[in-house]
Write a protein that holds these residues in place. Structure first.
Motif, PDB file in Angstrom:
ATOM      1  N   HIS A 115       1.040  -1.235   0.190  1.00 25.37           N
ATOM      2  CA  HIS A 115      -0.013   0.083   0.158  1.00 25.37           C
ATOM      3  C   HIS A 115       0.742   1.638  -0.155  1.00 25.37           C
ATOM      4  O   HIS A 115       0.314   2.435  -0.665  1.00 25.37           O
ATOM      5  CB  HIS A 115      -0.768   0.042   1.156  1.00 25.37           C
ATOM      6  CG  HIS A 115      -2.138  -0.733   1.236  1.00 25.37           C
ATOM      7  ND1 HIS A 115      -1.920  -2.029   1.334  1.00 25.37           N
ATOM      8  CD2 HIS A 115      -2.933  -0.356   0.394  1.00 25.37           C
ATOM      9  CE1 HIS A 115      -4.156  -1.957   0.786  1.00 25.37           C
ATOM     10  NE2 HIS A 115      -4.362  -1.503   0.204  1.00 25.37           N
ATOM     11  N   PHE A 174       5.732   8.142   0.500  1.00 28.72           N
ATOM     12  CA  PHE A 174       6.164   7.214  -0.583  1.00 28.72           C
ATOM     13  C   PHE A 174       7.040   7.751  -1.121  1.00 28.72           C
ATOM     14  O   PHE A 174       7.650   8.069  -2.391  1.00 28.72           O
ATOM     15  CB  PHE A 174       4.456   7.180  -1.704  1.00 28.72           C
ATOM     16  CG  PHE A 174       3.225   6.997  -1.982  1.00 28.72           C
ATOM     17  CD1 PHE A 174       3.648   5.448  -2.562  1.00 28.72           C
ATOM     18  CD2 PHE A 174       2.439   7.103  -1.149  1.00 28.72           C
ATOM     19  CE1 PHE A 174       2.434   4.520  -2.005  1.00 28.72           C
ATOM     20  CE2 PHE A 174       1.670   7.403  -1.271  1.00 28.72           C
ATOM     21  CZ  PHE A 174       1.528   5.702  -1.704  1.00 28.72           C
ATOM     22  N   LYS A 228       7.253   2.009  -8.374  1.00 25.00           N
ATOM     23  CA  LYS A 228       6.141   2.492  -9.196  1.00 25.00           C
ATOM     24  C   LYS A 228       4.711   2.135  -8.892  1.00 25.00           C
ATOM     25  O   LYS A 228       4.909   1.190  -9.476  1.00 25.00           O
ATOM     26  CB  LYS A 228       6.344   1.898 -10.703  1.00 25.00           C
ATOM     27  CG  LYS A 228       7.030   3.354 -11.322  1.00 25.00           C
ATOM     28  CD  LYS A 228       6.637   2.409 -13.231  1.00 25.00           C
ATOM     29  CE  LYS A 228       7.569   4.087 -13.848  1.00 25.00           C
ATOM     30  NZ  LYS A 228       7.524   3.395 -15.712  1.00 25.00           N
ATOM     31  N   ALA A 229       4.139   2.445  -8.133  1.00 23.27           N
ATOM     32  CA  ALA A 229       2.782   2.843  -7.397  1.00 23.27           C
ATOM     33  C   ALA A 229       1.796   1.614  -8.322  1.00 23.27           C
ATOM     34  O   ALA A 229       1.576   2.047  -9.677  1.00 23.27           O
ATOM     35  CB  ALA A 229       2.168   3.386  -6.580  1.00 23.27           C
ATOM     36  N   ASN A 230       1.490   0.864  -7.613  1.00 18.22           N
ATOM     37  CA  ASN A 230       0.053  -0.248  -8.753  1.00 18.22           C
ATOM     38  C   ASN A 230       1.003  -0.738  -9.339  1.00 18.22           C
ATOM     39  O   ASN A 230       0.450  -0.967 -10.729  1.00 18.22           O
ATOM     40  CB  ASN A 230      -0.675   1.181  -9.064  1.00 18.22           C
ATOM     41  CG  ASN A 230      -1.508   0.995  -8.165  1.00 18.22           C
ATOM     42  OD1 ASN A 230      -1.821   2.534  -7.828  1.00 18.22           O
ATOM     43  ND2 ASN A 230      -1.783   0.199  -6.790  1.00 18.22           N
ATOM     44  N   GLU A 231       2.428  -0.935 -10.545  1.00 10.75           N
ATOM     45  CA  GLU A 231       2.715  -1.301 -11.009  1.00 10.75           C
ATOM     46  C   GLU A 231       3.907  -1.941 -10.862  1.00 10.75           C
ATOM     47  O   GLU A 231       3.892  -3.545 -11.089  1.00 10.75           O
ATOM     48  CB  GLU A 231       3.335   0.042 -12.263  1.00 10.75           C
ATOM     49  CG  GLU A 231       2.346   0.173 -12.954  1.00 10.75           C
ATOM     50  CD  GLU A 231       2.884   1.718 -14.026  1.00 10.75           C
ATOM     51  OE1 GLU A 231       3.896   1.522 -14.815  1.00 10.75           O
ATOM     52  OE2 GLU A 231       2.088   2.118 -14.029  1.00 10.75           O
ATOM     53  N   THR A 232       5.230  -1.140 -10.701  1.00  9.92           N
ATOM     54  CA  THR A 232       6.480  -2.744 -10.285  1.00  9.92           C
ATOM     55  C   THR A 232       7.098  -2.176  -9.201  1.00  9.92           C
ATOM     56  O   THR A 232       7.512  -0.959  -9.154  1.00  9.92           O
ATOM     57  CB  THR A 232       7.653  -2.584 -11.635  1.00  9.92           C
ATOM     58  OG1 THR A 232       7.592  -1.308 -12.121  1.00  9.92           O
ATOM     59  CG2 THR A 232       6.856  -3.484 -13.086  1.00  9.92           C
ATOM     60  N   ALA A 292      -3.810  -7.939 -10.643  1.00 10.78           N
ATOM     61  CA  ALA A 292      -4.565  -7.607  -9.852  1.00 10.78           C
ATOM     62  C   ALA A 292      -5.663  -9.724  -9.784  1.00 10.78           C
ATOM     63  O   ALA A 292      -5.602  -9.625  -8.946  1.00 10.78           O
ATOM     64  CB  ALA A 292      -5.649  -6.586  -9.726  1.00 10.78           C
ATOM     65  N   ASP A 293      -5.878  -9.336 -11.697  1.00  7.87           N
ATOM     66  CA  ASP A 293      -5.991 -10.569 -11.612  1.00  7.87           C
ATOM     67  C   ASP A 293      -5.875 -11.816 -11.378  1.00  7.87           C
ATOM     68  O   ASP A 293      -4.745 -12.123 -11.887  1.00  7.87           O
ATOM     69  CB  ASP A 293      -7.260 -10.121 -13.119  1.00  7.87           C
ATOM     70  CG  ASP A 293      -8.336 -10.977 -13.852  1.00  7.87           C
ATOM     71  OD1 ASP A 293      -9.067 -11.207 -13.073  1.00  7.87           O
ATOM     72  OD2 ASP A 293      -7.775 -12.288 -14.426  1.00  7.87           O
ATOM     73  N   GLU A 339      -1.211  -1.173   6.150  1.00 10.50           N
ATOM     74  CA  GLU A 339      -0.858  -2.596   5.127  1.00 10.50           C
ATOM     75  C   GLU A 339       0.365  -2.023   4.190  1.00 10.50           C
ATOM     76  O   GLU A 339      -0.062  -2.900   3.642  1.00 10.50           O
ATOM     77  CB  GLU A 339      -2.449  -2.697   4.998  1.00 10.50           C
ATOM     78  CG  GLU A 339      -3.447  -3.399   5.992  1.00 10.50           C
ATOM     79  CD  GLU A 339      -4.237  -4.665   4.615  1.00 10.50           C
ATOM     80  OE1 GLU A 339      -4.396  -4.410   3.351  1.00 10.50           O
ATOM     81  OE2 GLU A 339      -5.297  -5.024   5.226  1.00 10.50           O
ATOM     82  N   ILE A 343       5.513  -7.082  -9.951  1.00 17.90           N
ATOM     83  CA  ILE A 343       4.890  -6.875 -10.477  1.00 17.90           C
ATOM     84  C   ILE A 343       3.764  -7.089 -10.402  1.00 17.90           C
ATOM     85  O   ILE A 343       2.786  -7.946  -9.504  1.00 17.90           O
ATOM     86  CB  ILE A 343       4.969  -7.654 -12.455  1.00 17.90           C
ATOM     87  CG1 ILE A 343       6.376  -7.646 -13.232  1.00 17.90           C
ATOM     88  CG2 ILE A 343       3.611  -6.958 -12.586  1.00 17.90           C
ATOM     89  CD1 ILE A 343       6.577  -8.038 -14.379  1.00 17.90           C
TER      90      ILE A 343
END
Lengths: 321, 512, 283
Positions: B42, B176, B193-197, B222-223, B50, B219
């Motif tokens: 997070h 961050f 890189k937030a939400n990426e790598t 989400a799915d 978290e 990496i």
């Protein structure tokens, strides 16, 4: 002068629309069932099963989210923040929605833009061919293909293409950043599937245009049909379609939700769907406001572009009617 | 021209990577690893919402104590933890440990880190507020509790209590800022890189066993199905938290290994004991006997977990509990229990008593949908009519608050201080006691347990409680909720942990 | 009605005939199944999971060992029934608003027109996402959301037709000799508007089915165990490598249904002179 009046009128309308949408969303948030705090603390896998612990955590989270004040206060806070382009923080990640949407926007812009190009080129190409061969076999074939493609569910085609190009013959890059390698397949899928209606529209408009007086006159002067397409018909025949292009682009922005989900693209559509499942109200709100904004902007642009392109509109201030 | 510059830079870079790769190829262990997980972290601040648990999993951060893959609590940055009196413990800090920045990890640094977490991490607050810390000397700390608490080692191993350089992060949350990151783990964060790598590099000054891999790229995908596909296509080496449905497709592939270790949680059916039919113990027992747990595991979880006989039976520290409770499937016993209770079946229909049919709604959420469907089908065989309602968690929670519910499913963690965990589920005020279970005998055992300090006697009491509770069946245990990790067979040395988020990266992990 | 006068043409058009036959076959098989089969979706068979297509299971079996063909046929009823109901509602609202706007003109027309303008510019999926987002995903919520915006297209077309009709000499004559509003609306406007609108609805129904199943595929619509086609496809998605028939069966069912409706609708449209073609193409 008329153009300026039109601009002001359109801007005011856009603002009112944005305000109505925001009001609607706030009401919906208030009406929605379920407590967001429960969603945030829903991961019991990590919970320590201790009496009182969880209530304490809930209280903390509620306070952090600003949910411990009255509804009116929440509304005022919300409007205040909206005016400053602050959409609040995501319930899930705690990060600002504006930055999360900004992170996700490039993928959707890329997808919608690329799909739009695919859509328009296919539609123009086949539309012109069909119109030149009106009621001949090429026209019928193109029409049949169009009917077939319109009936094909994008999620079925997407899944099959993904299986073929990502797993069987891995030429499509499933992971990684927004780039051509990552976007070509989804953009192609979306563009091809949405092209038939535009194509038919182009065909109909061109056919009507061929029968117009000045083209008939041009033919009598010995100009070939093909040259006529280039010179007159395309210009006049495509003008009414401009607004359709605008609406279509807006449709691609929101219609990309399914494609984004299948190809797991980091776009705003998938962000919205994930937010729905997490009951992340600020995120859903942010998405809807952003899409509304984009749609309004596109309509504004289309409306104004008429004014500059079409002298009839420029002088009267009316668009199509 | 601008493009040419880019191109040249890329070419030079590519040559460099190519050369470096060839030089390194001499050592088989130095190949970079690619890991796909549903979420990186997070925030980058271990005191943030978290975040610390992710950093532990990635090999970035460590705590004073840690939980081994066998479920034991062992010292990590602590060298030892000794109990001086029932309410007082002493922590000796491991010598020669340094943060990434080179700053020494001493008593003061550990104290500052713990206090920073106490001040900023709302998740850890309930844990840490039971403990007070005091510096004893340069390398040791004293921990005190208000009441005797044998669970102190476990509390110190709590996943959010990681030791970080409080000075570097500052007094406020520093969510961050990668430069502020200063931890002790075997890997360092190189790029994020937030939400990426997230790109991680081995920490050359690590105090413990040095990792064999030098570079790991994480990496975020989400799915679950997409993670599985990325692994399948070879673009990813390790995929975490795969759903059983996606995992089963991977199991048949020769180049992929599926890690099937069941986690320490128990997916449980919670019954609203205020509903008249659930007030009857025989009805509850019948429901539990009529569940073919192996078939649930096979049909709804692709056979990738195992049946749980009691709530506690998924806790690796209490293997004895696996012989308590619902050890097998017995539809006959279920039928006769219902007959005895007066719920009779006429010509294969729904059972009823005094004209009231045995009909209720079972709510499921998340991945439990197929489980609910299988249960519905199984219960129908003995004349119980369960309606399945798949909704999201908030709806279930709201309905439970209003008392407007019959049965729902959830999987609470069973690992940790078993006494506290059991109390959470089955004592009258337990946060997981949704059904309102309140039994004099059980409460007496809880009381006894809270007084008992002897560890062996505590264990016996816990086992007695487990038997006592399952006899009354206030909730119906099903199975540990499976989430699986899948790895490419080229990856060697993966150590499956029963907490899938914990210690995904270990020193011995490398790619062939 | 317009439909009748075109009957001979209708029978000659290959599009209309093939679309009609295909649709008839689909409806017949769904209803035959509904009345004759003793299929029970609650009976699971752990020994027959993911069977490929065979004689006893022409489309194979699913994760619970159930017959996929039966699931698809069962789901067909849900998909077709709900979508048709929604379409009828949408038609009703659309015709009402269209006639009111077109016939009364003036300020009423202005207000309705700007409402139509606003709604038309709004992408349709967004509203569905809003409703699903705030009230939880369900088929009911999805249908409400879809109905909220779908009527607009019908209202727009109806209004256009009404405006044209009321300026025709015979209607103007009827107004001149003092025919009541009621007579004009119900005797003249409604019958002439209904035919073309039904043709439109046929095409729109296909689009609606795609939208509903697409959103159900995302999990925003029908919830399992409802065997709605989109939801079935979504269920089968994770088993794509292992049991591809699980996505092909519902996928092709959707495709054929939408195809038949489109063929029928487009065929009828090209025969009908009541609608200006380019006006419809704009939809």
């Amino acid at each position: 002068m008329i153009v300026l009046k039109l601009l002001i009128y359109r801007l005011i309308r856009a603002m009112v629309l944005l305000w109505i949408v925001s009001l609607m969303i706030f009401t919906l948030i208030r009406l929605a069932p379920g407590d967001p705090v429960d969603y945030i603390l829903g991961a019991n896998d990590l919970a320590i099963g201790d009496t009182g612990t969880i209530e304490l955590q809930k209280k903390q989270v509620r306070k952090n989210l600003g949910l411990d004040v009255t509804a009116t206060q929440q509304y005022l806070n919300w409007i205040k923040r909206l005016a400053l382009f602050d959409l609040g923080n995501s319930y899930r990640s705690g990060k600002s929605i504006v930055s999360e949407l900004a992170d996700r926007l490039p993928a959707t812009l890329y997808l919608a833009g690329a799909a739009f190009l695919v859509q328009v080129s296919i539609a123009l190409g086949f539309g012109i061919i069909a119109s030149l061969n009106e009621d001949r076999w090429a026209d019928h074939l193109i029409r049949l293909i169009g009917v077939l493609f319109v009936a094909l569910p994008s999620f079925l085609l997407g899944l099959i293409l993904l299986e073929i190009f990502a797993i069987r013959y891995p030429v499509y890059d499933m992971i990684g950043q927004v780039s051509f390698k990552r976007m070509w397949l989804p953009a192609l899928t979306l563009g091809v599937l949405t092209s038939p209606p535009v194509m038919r529209l182009i065909r109909v408009n061109l056919i009507r245009e061929y029968s117009r007086q000045y083209i008939v006159f041009g033919r009598s002067k010995g100009l070939g049909k093909k040259r006529l397409v280039g010179i007159h018909a395309l210009g006049n025949g495509l003008l009414p379609i401009l607004s359709v292009f605008g609406v279509n682009l807006a449709g691609l922005f929101s219609g990309s939700v399914i494609i984004e989900s299948i190809f797991v693209l980091p776009g705003i559509g998938r962000y919205a769907v994930e937010s729905i499942f997490a009951r992340d109200y600020p995120a859903i709100t942010g998405y809807v406001l952003l899409i509304t904004f984009i749609v309004i902007l596109l309509n504004l642009f289309v409306g104004l572009s008429y004014a500059f392109i079409d002298p009839r509109v420029r002088n009267t201030g009316y668009i199509t009617k | 021209m601008k493009h040419f510059n880019y191109l040249a830079a890329i070419l030079i870079l590519a040559c460099g990577i190519f050369l470096a790769d060839n030089v390194m190829a001499a050592k088989p262990s130095s190949k970079p690893l690619v890991v796909a997980s549903p979420m990186l972290t997070h925030t980058l601040d271990p005191a943030g919402f978290e975040s610390a648990s992710f950093m532990r999993g990635m090999g970035l951060a460590e705590g004073l104590m840690r939980i081994t893959k066998e479920g034991k609590i062992v010292p990590e940055l602590a060298e030892s933890l000794t109990r001086i009196s029932p309410t007082r413990w002493e922590i000796k800090i491991r010598p020669h440990v340094r943060f990434w920045s080179g700053k020494a990890v001493d008593a003061k640094a550990v104290y500052n880190s713990l206090e920073r977490t106490r001040a900023l991490n709302t998740h850890a607050t309930p844990i840490i507020q039971k403990l007070s810390f005091r510096i004893k000397d340069k390398m040791s700390l004293i921990v005190e509790t208000e009441v005797p608490n044998p669970a102190v080692p476990f509390l110190l191993a709590y996943f959010d209590l990681v030791i970080h350089n409080a000075e570097s992060y500052g007094p406020e949350l520093n969510l961050f800022d990668m430069k502020a990151m200063d931890l002790t783990g075997m890997f360092k964060m190189k790029e994020f890189k937030a939400n990426e790598t997230a790109t991680l590099e081995a920490n050359p000054d690590y105090w413990g066993e040095k990792p064999l891999t030098r570079k790991i790229t994480w990496i975020e995908i989400a799915d679950s199905q997409a993670r599985a596909m990325a692994l399948q296509s070879g673009q990813v080496d390790i995929a975490t938290k795969i759903s059983p449905e996606s995992a089963i497709g991977l199991e048949r592939l020769p180049h992929i290994r599926l890690i099937k270790r069941p986690p320490a949680n128990t997916r449980t059916i919670y019954l609203n004991l205020k509903q008249p039919y659930f007030k009857e113990q025989k009805v509850r027992q019948a429901l539990a006997w009529a569940v073919d747990r192996q078939a649930v595991v096979d049909l709804a979880c692709e056979g990738l977990t195992r049946p749980a006989t009691t709530w506690l039976s998924s806790n690796p520290a209490y293997p004895e509990t696996q012989s308590h409770g619902y050890t097998h499937y017995d539809p006959r016993k279920a039928s006769s229990l219902l007959d005895e209770a007066g719920w009779l079946q006429k010509s294969g229909g729904v059972r009823s008593k005094n004209g009231i049919p045995l009909r209720f709604t079972l709510m499921s959420w998340g991945s439990a949908k197929p489980v609910a469907e299988v249960l519905q089908s199984q219960w129908r065989k003995i004349g119980i009519d369960a309606r399945v309602l798949h909704v999201d968690y908030g709806i279930i929670s709201a309905k439970r608050k209003k008392g407007d519910w019959d049965a729902s499913m959830e999987a609470w963690s069973t690992f940790g201080d078993a006494a506290a965990l059991l109390a959470g589920q089955f004592s009258p005020n337990g946060p997981g006691n949704y059904g309102g279970y309140n039994n004099v005998e059980t409460n007496r055992l809880f009381e006894q347990l809270s007084q008992e300090q002897d560890l062996q006697k505590r264990r016996e009491l816990i086992l007695r409680l487990d038997r006592q509770i399952i006899e009354q069946t206030p909730t119906i245990p099903l199975h540990p909720r499976p989430y699986l990790t899948a790895i490419n067979r080229k990856v060697v040395g993966f150590e499956p942990h029963f907490r899938q988020f914990d210690r995904i990266i270990t020193p011995g992990l490398y790619k062939k | 009605m317009k439909l009748k006068t075109h009957l001979p043409d209708t029978v000659r058009s290959p599009m209309v005939v093939s679309g009609f036959l295909l649709l008839l076959a689909i409806i017949l098989s769904i209803s035959t199944f509904q009345f004759t089969s003793d299929y029970d979706p609650a009976i699971f068979d752990a020994g027959n999971r993911f069977n490929p297509p065979s004689v006893s299971n022409p489309l194979g079996t699913d994760r619970y060992g159930r017959d996929v063909l039966s699931q698809v046929l069962l789901g067909g009823r849900i998909t077709l029934a709900t979508c048709s109901m929604a379409m009828i509602t949408v038609m009703f609202i659309g015709i009402t608003f269209g006639i009111v706007a077109g016939y009364s003109g003036g300020i009423v027309d202005r207000i309705l027109l700007s409402l139509i303008d606003v709604l038309l510019s709004f992408p349709s999926t967004v509203l569905a996402i809003v409703i699903a987002g705030f009230f939880g995903p369900s088929l009911k919520n999805l249908l409400i959301a879809v109905t909220c915006f779908w009527w607009v297209r019908f209202a727009q077309i109806t209004r256009g037709m009404v405006l044209k009709i009321i300026h025709e000499p015979d209607i103007e004559a009827a107004v001149a000799i003092g025919a009541s509003r009621f007579t004009i609306i119900f005797r003249e406007l409604l019958p002439r508007v209904t035919g073309p609108i039904i043709i439109l609805a046929t095409m729109e129904l296909g689009k609606l089915i795609l939208t509903i199943s697409g959103l159900s595929f995302l999990g925003l619509g029908a919830q399992p165990p409802t065997p709605e086609w989109g939801a079935l496809l979504s269920d089968g998605r994770v088993y794509l490598t292992r049991a591809p028939h699980l996505i092909f069966a519902p996928g092709i069912a959707i495709f054929l249904t939408v195809l038949s409706l489109n063929l029928l609708g487009e065929g009828l449209l090209s025969l009908n002179k009541g609608l200006k073609k380019e006006e419809v193409e704009l939809l």
